[in-house]
Design an enzyme around this catalytic site. Structure first.
Site, PDB file in Angstrom:
ATOM      1  N   HIS A  54       0.838  -1.190   0.000  1.00  0.00           N
ATOM      2  CA  HIS A  54       0.000   0.000   0.000  1.00  0.00           C
ATOM      3  C   HIS A  54       0.881   1.251   0.000  1.00  0.00           C
ATOM      4  CE1 HIS A  54      -3.866  -2.108   1.661  1.00  0.00           C
ATOM      5  NE2 HIS A  54      -3.405  -2.655   0.558  1.00  0.00           N
ATOM      6  N   GLU A  56       1.239   3.747   1.997  1.00  0.00           N
ATOM      7  CA  GLU A  56       1.934   4.064   3.232  1.00  0.00           C
ATOM      8  C   GLU A  56       3.189   3.208   3.403  1.00  0.00           C
ATOM      9  OE1 GLU A  56      -2.538   4.186   4.334  1.00  0.00           O
ATOM     10  OE2 GLU A  56      -1.242   3.319   2.776  1.00  0.00           O
ATOM     11  N   ALA A 168     -31.455  13.600 -36.318  1.00  0.00           N
ATOM     12  CA  ALA A 168     -32.460  12.561 -36.515  1.00  0.00           C
ATOM     13  C   ALA A 168     -31.883  11.444 -37.375  1.00  0.00           C
ATOM     14  CB  ALA A 168     -33.703  13.155 -37.168  1.00  0.00           C
ATOM     15  N   TRP A 179     -19.697  14.127 -35.118  1.00  0.00           N
ATOM     16  CA  TRP A 179     -19.006  14.800 -34.029  1.00  0.00           C
ATOM     17  C   TRP A 179     -19.663  16.136 -33.729  1.00  0.00           C
ATOM     18  CZ3 TRP A 179     -16.143  11.470 -31.735  1.00  0.00           C
ATOM     19  CH2 TRP A 179     -15.419  10.520 -32.463  1.00  0.00           C
ATOM     20  N   THR A 205     -26.399   2.097 -31.070  1.00  0.00           N
ATOM     21  CA  THR A 205     -25.240   2.955 -31.310  1.00  0.00           C
ATOM     22  C   THR A 205     -24.198   2.234 -32.155  1.00  0.00           C
ATOM     23  OG1 THR A 205     -25.582   4.205 -29.272  1.00  0.00           O
ATOM     24  CG2 THR A 205     -23.346   4.189 -30.185  1.00  0.00           C
ATOM     25  N   GLU A 303     -21.702   5.457 -22.735  1.00  0.00           N
ATOM     26  CA  GLU A 303     -21.677   6.277 -23.955  1.00  0.00           C
ATOM     27  C   GLU A 303     -22.691   5.655 -24.899  1.00  0.00           C
ATOM     28  OE1 GLU A 303     -18.062   7.298 -25.901  1.00  0.00           O
ATOM     29  OE2 GLU A 303     -16.897   7.364 -24.047  1.00  0.00           O
TER      30      GLU A 303
END
Length: 379
Positions: A54, A56, A168, A179, A205, A303
């Protein structure tokens, strides 16, 4: 707590160390640590999962005997339990440090506050809350997962000036991306992908844009970005970029009962297939997120298109929103950001809202759910 300028400077450095381990610490949290004595840094470190130690412990090994009486700055409460390694709180006690400054408590309700209690019981001065929100933002996924075993979901959308997601369908050319935002905003999206364990979209998509959904930052990752598609009928084309670039990193969710032959074809191409129930004519999002949690996906970047965005928002499965607003207008016939959801209503619900500019685009981000509320309650 009253912190000085030096405290903030060293905690900022600890946060920077933690940020360097994004995607190198998962499924553990990103943690950075600084050890300072008489104003000089004597040790520093961050946690990388494959290296086990870790933050620490890394810093203590560097500091050696100089850690005695020093101030420790750590971005997450030192652990008080035995895991792959021993308790960091015990190591700090053994090193006889003088003061520990902690950015935020551990979000795990089973151990939160335990490390601080152990340090204080040993007579070490402990102060908490310095740059807390910055520390928490690095580990939203861990905080969510450790409490619920489901991933933290961030919905990212590029929006037109009139709040629309895309032209559309009749105005689009299939397979060609559209884009809305500029290069600077798209570069930030890549950084968001890099900070995520998985990226999720819908088959609509994929069919419309043929995206690759890759992390193109070229920054190191311990685990590859898992590319996830919700595809009830398993229609993912074999000629899609996703399938052609598969490297044990594409997972498709199909409906229970879909033809075995469809799954077999995708699996033969290297695609992983999981089956979940249908609810209300759509794949069960609760089951999808549960399966991603089972695979130790702590953070998911959504996304997607208008329909899937709408389903996630209406079912309250989104934890954080990130909108990139462009100056382009698309008109009333364009697709809404989320089907059946008013953008203005969602923006009013956001908390801890931030605004940044990327070129000519403006990014507005905020939370719908606080993954750290348990840490607040216990702190």
């Amino acid at each position: 707590m009253n912190f000085g300028e030096q405290d903030e400077r060293f905690m900022q450095r600890a946060l920077a160390l933690a940020a360097e381990t994004v995607r190198l610490a998962s499924p553990n949290p990103c943690v950075g640590c600084m050890i300072v004595k008489d104003g000089a840094v004597v040790g520093e470190g961050a946690h990388r999962y494959d290296e086990r130690d870790h933050a620490e412990i890394v810093a203590l090994k560097m500091a050696g005997e100089a850690a005695q009486g020093a101030t420790v700055y750590v971005t997450l409460e030192p652990c008080s339990h035995q895991g792959r390694t021993g308790p960091c709180a015990d190591a700090l006690v053994a090193a006889r440090v003088g003061r520990v400054v902690v950015a935020t408590l551990d979000p795990n309700p089973l151990v939160s506050g335990g490390g601080i209690a152990r340090l204080r019981a040993a007579g070490i001065r402990v102060e908490t809350g310095l740059l807390q929100q910055e520390a928490r933002a690095l580990n939203d996924g861990f905080a969510q997962f450790i409490r619920t075993k489901r991933p933290f979901v961030t919905l990212k959308a590029a929006l037109s000036a009139d709040g629309r997601l895309a032209p559309a369908d009749s105005a689009r050319v299939a397979g060609e991306p559209f884009w809305l935002t500029g290069a600077e905003a798209r570069a930030e999206v890549q950084r968001m992908r890099h900070a995520s364990d998985a990226i999720l979209t819908g088959i609509g998509t994929v069919l419309a844009d043929d995206p690759a959904l890759t992390d193109r930052t070229e920054l190191p990752r311990r685990r590859g970005l898992l590319r996830v598609v919700l595809d009830a009928e398993l229609r993912l084309p074999l000629e899609s970029q996703l399938v052609r670039s598969v490297a044990d990193d594409v997972l498709v969710f199909g409906a229970d009962g879909v033809e075995a032959e469809c799954a077999a074809v995708l699996e033969a191409a290297g695609v992983m297939v999981a089956h979940v129930p249908m609810v209300g004519g759509r794949l069960d999002l609760r089951a999808v997120l549960a399966e991603l949690g089972r695979r130790e996906m702590l953070s998911v970047l959504l996304e997607a298109g208008s329909r899937l965005n709408g389903s996630f928002v209406r079912e309250d499965r989104v934890d954080r929103m990130v909108f990139f607003h462009s100056r382009t207008e698309l008109g009333s016939d364009a697709l809404p950001f989320a089907e059946g959801v008013a953008l203005a209503e969602i923006e009013q619900r956001l908390t801890l809202v931030s605004r940044r500019s990327f070129g000519s685009d403006v990014c507005v981000a905020g939370y719908l759910h606080d993954a750290w509320e348990c840490a607040d309650a216990l702190g």
